[in-house]
Motif scaffolding. Sequence first.
Motif, PDB file in Angstrom:
ATOM      1  N   ALA A  33       0.889  -1.124   0.024  1.00  0.00           N
ATOM      2  CA  ALA A  33       0.115  -0.092   0.238  1.00  0.00           C
ATOM      3  C   ALA A  33       0.822   1.150   0.008  1.00  0.00           C
ATOM      4  N   LEU A  34       2.112   1.179   0.375  1.00  0.00           N
ATOM      5  CA  LEU A  34       3.139   2.274   0.402  1.00  0.00           C
ATOM      6  C   LEU A  34       3.488   2.750  -0.959  1.00  0.00           C
ATOM      7  N   ARG A  35       3.136   1.885  -2.065  1.00  0.00           N
ATOM      8  CA  ARG A  35       3.764   2.167  -3.374  1.00  0.00           C
ATOM      9  C   ARG A  35       3.033   3.599  -3.739  1.00  0.00           C
ATOM     10  N   GLY A  36       3.835   4.605  -4.103  1.00  0.00           N
ATOM     11  CA  GLY A  36       3.392   5.820  -4.882  1.00  0.00           C
ATOM     12  C   GLY A  36       2.869   6.794  -3.931  1.00  0.00           C
ATOM     13  N   LYS A  37       2.661   6.407  -2.536  1.00  0.00           N
ATOM     14  CA  LYS A  37       2.164   7.224  -1.404  1.00  0.00           C
ATOM     15  C   LYS A  37       3.215   8.139  -0.865  1.00  0.00           C
ATOM     16  N   THR A  38       2.888   9.244  -0.287  1.00  0.00           N
ATOM     17  CA  THR A  38       3.446  10.441   0.288  1.00  0.00           C
ATOM     18  C   THR A  38       3.875  10.072   1.702  1.00  0.00           C
ATOM     19  N   VAL A  39       5.122  10.390   2.210  1.00  0.00           N
ATOM     20  CA  VAL A  39       5.461   9.997   3.440  1.00  0.00           C
ATOM     21  C   VAL A  39       6.120  11.015   4.104  1.00  0.00           C
ATOM     22  N   ALA A  40       5.377  11.826   5.276  1.00  0.00           N
ATOM     23  CA  ALA A  40       6.090  12.927   5.759  1.00  0.00           C
ATOM     24  C   ALA A  40       6.983  12.610   6.989  1.00  0.00           C
ATOM     25  N   LEU A  41       7.907  13.400   7.270  1.00  0.00           N
ATOM     26  CA  LEU A  41       9.230  13.047   8.109  1.00  0.00           C
ATOM     27  C   LEU A  41       9.206  13.918   9.179  1.00  0.00           C
ATOM     28  N   THR A  42       9.171  13.403  10.451  1.00  0.00           N
ATOM     29  CA  THR A  42       9.084  14.256  11.599  1.00  0.00           C
ATOM     30  C   THR A  42      10.433  14.615  12.369  1.00  0.00           C
ATOM     31  N   GLN A  43      10.620  15.632  13.049  1.00  0.00           N
ATOM     32  CA  GLN A  43      11.885  15.475  13.713  1.00  0.00           C
ATOM     33  C   GLN A  43      11.473  16.107  15.312  1.00  0.00           C
ATOM     34  N   HIS A  44      12.309  15.597  16.030  1.00  0.00           N
ATOM     35  CA  HIS A  44      12.007  16.072  17.513  1.00  0.00           C
ATOM     36  C   HIS A  44      12.985  16.576  18.245  1.00  0.00           C
ATOM     37  N   GLU A  45      12.980  17.332  19.264  1.00  0.00           N
ATOM     38  CA  GLU A  45      14.147  17.761  20.182  1.00  0.00           C
ATOM     39  C   GLU A  45      14.878  16.733  20.563  1.00  0.00           C
ATOM     40  N   PRO A  46      15.996  16.498  20.562  1.00  0.00           N
ATOM     41  CA  PRO A  46      16.897  15.524  21.249  1.00  0.00           C
ATOM     42  C   PRO A  46      16.637  15.305  22.816  1.00  0.00           C
ATOM     43  N   PRO A  47      16.426  14.218  23.389  1.00  0.00           N
ATOM     44  CA  PRO A  47      16.399  14.155  25.037  1.00  0.00           C
ATOM     45  C   PRO A  47      17.463  14.573  25.522  1.00  0.00           C
ATOM     46  N   SER A  48      17.629  14.692  26.815  1.00  0.00           N
ATOM     47  CA  SER A  48      18.911  15.072  27.470  1.00  0.00           C
ATOM     48  C   SER A  48      19.784  13.969  27.471  1.00  0.00           C
ATOM     49  N   PHE A  49      21.125  14.248  27.059  1.00  0.00           N
ATOM     50  CA  PHE A  49      22.170  13.322  27.299  1.00  0.00           C
ATOM     51  C   PHE A  49      22.679  13.281  28.837  1.00  0.00           C
ATOM     52  N   MET A  50      22.449  12.011  29.138  1.00  0.00           N
ATOM     53  CA  MET A  50      22.882  12.056  30.428  1.00  0.00           C
ATOM     54  C   MET A  50      24.323  11.500  30.903  1.00  0.00           C
ATOM     55  N   ALA A  51      25.201  12.236  31.378  1.00  0.00           N
ATOM     56  CA  ALA A  51      26.671  12.125  31.493  1.00  0.00           C
ATOM     57  C   ALA A  51      26.859  11.760  32.759  1.00  0.00           C
ATOM     58  N   MET A  52      26.703  10.238  33.121  1.00  0.00           N
ATOM     59  CA  MET A  52      26.831   9.763  34.525  1.00  0.00           C
ATOM     60  C   MET A  52      28.295   9.531  34.862  1.00  0.00           C
ATOM     61  N   THR A  53      28.877  10.217  35.951  1.00  0.00           N
ATOM     62  CA  THR A  53      29.830   9.883  36.586  1.00  0.00           C
ATOM     63  C   THR A  53      29.671   9.331  38.104  1.00  0.00           C
TER      64      THR A  53
END
Length: 330
Positions: free
Chosen positions: A33-53
């Motif tokens: 069913a995907l053939r010839g169909k349009t697909v939107a692409l999203t982006q999100h803010e990255p999550p916090s990078f956890m620098a664990m010491t």
Amino acid sequence: MHRMVWVGALLLVVGQAAGKEKMIPLSAQDAEALRGKTVALTQHEPPSFMAMTAGKASFALFGAAAMASAGNELVRQNGVADPAGLVRDQLGGALGQAFGAQLLPLDATPTKAVKPAELARLHADADYVLDVRSGGWNYAYFATQWGRYWVGYSVQVMLVETANKRVVSNLACAANTINDGEPPTREALHADQARLLKHVTAALGARCVQLLGREQFRLTAAHMPVLPPALANTLRPGTAPATLTAATDTPAPAAEPLTDSGHVEVATPAVAADGDTSQAVQTVAVVEQAAVPGVAQPVAPAPAGPADPAPAATGSGGTNWRQWSTRGGL
């Protein structure tokens, strides 16, 4: 206290959701069913990078806030890219190559929408929405070697049909370097504008592309994005750029072997009117390979002796796949 903080922080970075829903590999019918169909692409803010010491882990919630603050500053100052972009570009390109989907330009504005109905309304002009968002990323010390660190990354990929707000495919991947050889020091991860950290996070994203391509979208070798040698070893940056080669119609060479370990949980949800689903879960399969010899699993640095591994993290190291909740954030 050490154990509670360590386990809590680890669960934050691997991006485990409280509720889990149905794992949905792309069916043959939906692929057609995907053939010839349009697909939107999203982006999100990255999550916090956890620098664990070890030092930050001693201060409970204040320590978790310090981990996020230090990690976000490291990412910002050195331009460490969220691997979700790599995952989205490569899997989106593969959907176009394998199934004839037509990708629309990337949405320039990061969205906070995560529910299927929200994503469908956001891109009502498209036939489908490919939503890729990072669940968590981090580095953390080994309790048995406080000066040595492992890196983790997790991502969720969901394909939504906009007309009926239906989740066509949903799967998640969590990968880490726990068993990937001699673990680096924190100084090595930070050196040269975080060159090693940039390589490691890109390589973990590439692992997830390979795993999700196989398990979620059932890509054949001819359409699987190629894992270049530069990204095959997560802890040794190669000379080539840390990117993946786009898939072509020419059969791709076999990907570098990955160490997969984990379990798949499947639910049978009732679909609500807004496209959301319930959260009953049933464990139905275990897929596991022998662990790669390497550094022992991290355990909490408690004086009384080693603690149990953190629950539902990444098994014996390597790469896991599972579904995560589509009802909210990771």
